[in-house]
Design an enzyme around this catalytic site. Structure first.
Site, short mmCIF file in Angstrom:
data_model
loop_
_atom_site.label_atom_id
_atom_site.label_comp_id
_atom_site.label_asym_id
_atom_site.label_seq_id
_atom_site.Cartn_x
_atom_site.Cartn_y
_atom_site.Cartn_z
N LEU A 52 0.79 -1.36 -0.07
CA LEU A 52 0.11 0.03 -0.03
C LEU A 52 0.70 1.27 -0.10
CD1 LEU A 52 -2.58 -1.15 2.68
CD2 LEU A 52 -2.60 -1.43 0.34
N HIS A 53 0.22 2.28 -0.68
CA HIS A 53 1.06 3.55 -0.57
C HIS A 53 -0.17 4.75 -0.53
CE1 HIS A 53 -0.51 4.09 -4.78
NE2 HIS A 53 0.06 2.98 -5.07
N GLN A 99 -8.88 6.63 -9.72
CA GLN A 99 -9.23 7.21 -10.86
C GLN A 99 -7.71 7.01 -11.93
OE1 GLN A 99 -10.00 11.48 -12.03
NE2 GLN A 99 -8.88 11.02 -13.87
N LYS A 100 -6.69 6.51 -11.27
CA LYS A 100 -5.50 6.29 -11.81
C LYS A 100 -5.71 5.26 -12.94
CE LYS A 100 -2.08 4.21 -10.85
NZ LYS A 100 -1.08 3.27 -11.39
N ASP A 101 -6.58 4.16 -12.64
CA ASP A 101 -6.82 3.01 -13.56
C ASP A 101 -8.33 3.41 -14.15
OD1 ASP A 101 -4.78 0.98 -13.34
OD2 ASP A 101 -5.20 1.62 -11.13
N HIS A 133 -3.48 4.23 -2.09
CA HIS A 133 -4.49 3.53 -1.51
C HIS A 133 -4.91 3.76 -0.22
CE1 HIS A 133 -1.64 0.25 -3.45
NE2 HIS A 133 -2.69 -0.06 -4.22
N MET A 156 1.05 8.07 -7.84
CA MET A 156 1.39 7.02 -7.05
C MET A 156 0.92 5.71 -7.62
SD MET A 156 1.39 8.26 -3.25
CE MET A 156 2.09 9.84 -2.71
N GLN A 212 -10.16 0.88 -15.91
CA GLN A 212 -10.51 -0.18 -14.90
C GLN A 212 -11.92 0.13 -14.25
OE1 GLN A 212 -8.11 -2.91 -12.05
NE2 GLN A 212 -8.54 -1.19 -10.78
O1 PAF Z 1 -6.38 -2.06 -9.01
C1 PAF Z 1 -5.87 -2.95 -8.62
O2 PAF Z 1 -5.24 -2.85 -7.88
C2 PAF Z 1 -6.51 -4.39 -9.08
O3 PAF Z 1 -6.63 -4.42 -10.32
C3 PAF Z 1 -7.67 -4.83 -8.27
C4 PAF Z 1 -8.89 -4.02 -8.55
C5 PAF Z 1 -7.25 -4.80 -6.95
C6 PAF Z 1 -8.19 -6.34 -8.76
O4 PAF Z 1 -6.99 -7.19 -8.57
#
Ligand code: PAF
Length: 287
Positions: A36-37, A151-153, A40, A187, A156
C-alpha cells in the site's frame, strides 16, 4: 490505533459481512493488491467516510497478469500493509491464499466486452477478464454496499461500473482522484521498479497531460494534434515505448477526434521494468 483483523477464507468473510449487514451497518470495500501507498490509503479514507465498516482486500491476482508481465516481481509485504492500516480504523483485511480463492478446477470467468478492447485492453490481453473475475469474487466474498477504486486506472473503473450495472450487483462504485507525488508522478506500486534516471524523468508524463489539458482549455479541439504533440515530448524526454496516448469519451472510452465535450486523455508507456499509466479528465471551456 488497532491492527485490523485478517480474514483469509471466503466463508469467514461472508459471515462477518452478514453480521455487519444484519446490524444495519454499511460495508465498504477497497480492493487492492497490497504494498500500500498513499494512493491506496486515500481510497481507504474515502471508504471510511462513506461506510460504517471498511474492508481492505489484499490479493495479488495472478489472473490479471500476462505471461510476460511482472507477477513474479510484484512487491508483497503483509506486515508492512497491516502497520500502515493501523491508523485508518479498518475493521478487516481480506487476504485469501491463491489456492483458497482459485481452487483446483476453477473455470468461471467474468468478462465485460467493448470497454475492455481499447487502451490497456489492446496491450494486455486477458487483463480485464482477470480483473472483472477477481472483483466479482471479492464482491461475493465481502458483500459490500460500496467499493472504492482509483481514477488512476480510469479504464478499470469504467469497466467495473459497467460490470456492476450489467449484472445488477447493487454495489455503489466510488471513483476517487489520483494521488500524486510532490512532482506530479501518479502513485503506483510499480514506481518501485523505476531506475533513478527513469524516476527523475517520469513526472514528465503528468506534465505532458497537463499541457494537453491546458491546450484544450485554451481552445484546441483537434485530438490528433494534441496526441502528436504528447508523443513527440514523451518520445524525446522519457521513452519511445509508448503503448498508447489517446483522447477518449469518458463513458464509452471510444476515441474522440474533435473535442466538443468532456474527454479523458489517457496514456501508457513502458520503461525498462515498469509500465506506467496515467490520465486526466478534461472539460473544455465553453465558448
Ligand atoms: O487496481 C488493482 O489494484 C487491481 O486491479 C484490483 C482492482 C485490486 C483487482 O485485482
Amino acid at each position: 490505533m488497532s491492527t485490523p483483523a485478517v480474514i483469509t477464507t471466503v466463508q469467514a468473510m461472508q459471515q462477518q459481512s452478514d453480521a455487519w449487514r444484519g446490524a444495519g451497518l454499511r460495508v465498504g470495500l477497497v480492493p487492492t493488491m497490497g504494498y500500500l501507498h498513499q494512493g491506496h490509503l486515500s481510497l481507504v479514507e474515502r471508504c471510511r467516510q462513506e461506510s460504517d465498516r471498511t474492508v481492505v482486500s489484499i490479493f495479488v491476482n495472478p489472473l490479471q497478469f500476462g505471461p510476460s508481465e511482472d507477477l513474479a516481481i510484484y512487491p508483497r509485504d503483509l506486515d508492512r500493509d497491516l502497520k500502515l492500516l493501523e491508523e485508518y480504523q479498518v475493521e478487516a483485511v481480506f487476504h485469501p491464499p491463491a489456492e483458497e480463492f482459485y481452487p483446483e478446477g476453477f473455470s468461471t470467468y467474468v468478462e465485460v466486452e467493448g470497454l475492455t478492447q481499447g487502451l490497456c485492453g489492446a496491450f494486455r490481453p486477458g487483463h480485464f477478464r482477470g480483473v472483472t473475475t477477481v472483483v466479482t469474487k471479492l464482491f461475493t466474498a465481502v458483500r459490500p454496499h460500496l467499493a472504492v477504486f482509483g481514477q488512476k486506472d480510469y479504464q478499470q473503473s469504467a469497466v467495473i461500473r459497467r460490470l456492476v450495472r450489467d449484472l445488477n450487483m447493487g454495489i455503489a462504485i466510488v471513483v476517487a482522484p489520483t494521488v500524486r507525488e510532490a512532482d506530479g508522478l501518479a502513485m503506483s506500486s510499480r514506481n518501485l521498479n523505476l531506475s533513478e534516471a527513469e524516476r527523475r524523468r517520469a513526472p514528465g508524463l503528468y506534465q505532458t497531460l497537463c499541457q494537453a489539458r491546458e491546450s484544450i482549455q485554451a481552445g484546441e479541439r483537434d485530438a490528433g494534434r494534441i496526441v502528436a504533440r504528447m508523443r513527440e515530448r514523451i518520445g524525446r524526454e522519457l521513452t519511445d515505448r509508448i503503448d498508447y496516448i489517446e483522447v477518449v469519451d469518458p463513458d464509452t472510452l471510444e476515441p474522440v477526434a474533435q473535442i466538443e465535450s468532456a474527454v479523458v486523455i489517457a496514456l501508457a508507456v513502458r520503461l525498462a521494468k515498469a509500465r506506467l499509466i496515467d490520465n486526466v479528465l478534461v472539460e473544455p471551456a465553453s465558448s
